[in-house]
Scaffold this motif. Structure first.
Motif, PDB file in Angstrom:
ATOM      1  N   TYR A   1      48.334  40.565  30.129  1.00  0.00           N
ATOM      2  CA  TYR A   1      48.444  40.776  31.411  1.00  0.00           C
ATOM      3  C   TYR A   1      49.331  41.616  31.839  1.00  0.00           C
ATOM      4  N   ASN A   2      50.674  41.295  31.701  1.00  0.00           N
ATOM      5  CA  ASN A   2      51.788  42.227  32.018  1.00  0.00           C
ATOM      6  C   ASN A   2      51.817  43.659  31.992  1.00  0.00           C
TER       7      ASN A   2
ATOM      8  N   SER B   1      41.859  31.845  37.896  1.00  0.00           N
ATOM      9  CA  SER B   1      41.947  33.252  37.190  1.00  0.00           C
ATOM     10  C   SER B   1      42.566  33.745  35.924  1.00  0.00           C
ATOM     11  N   SER B   2      43.570  34.202  36.481  1.00  0.00           N
ATOM     12  CA  SER B   2      44.910  33.899  35.197  1.00  0.00           C
ATOM     13  C   SER B   2      44.368  33.654  34.080  1.00  0.00           C
TER      14      SER B   2
ATOM     15  N   TYR C   1      42.109  34.605  32.020  1.00  0.00           N
ATOM     16  CA  TYR C   1      41.941  36.200  32.123  1.00  0.00           C
ATOM     17  C   TYR C   1      42.728  35.908  30.466  1.00  0.00           C
TER      18      TYR C   1
END
Length: 61
Positions: free
Chosen positions: A51-52, A29-30, A33
């Protein structure tokens, strides 16, 4: 349901759930993304920031 709502979740182990607490599902999933946010085109820093949301982390890339 995941595809219906445009999520990045993946059920990689076939248990019927895209579980963010399951390592197999979370890793893929990551990756989805990150790929959708630029990593697939080589824009790794853009994807990492999406993401972060942390500039200090992007500088490590």
């Amino acid at each position: 349901m995941i595809q219906q709502y445009g999520s990045y979740g993946v059920d990689t182990n076939g248990d019927g759930k895209a579980d963010p607490w399951d390592n197999e599902d979370a890793i893929f999933s990551s990756a989805n993304y990150l790929a959708a946010n630029g990593a697939a085109e080589g824009r790794v820093r853009d994807a990492d920031f999406a993401y972060n949301h942390a500039n200090w982390d992007v500088k490590k890339c």
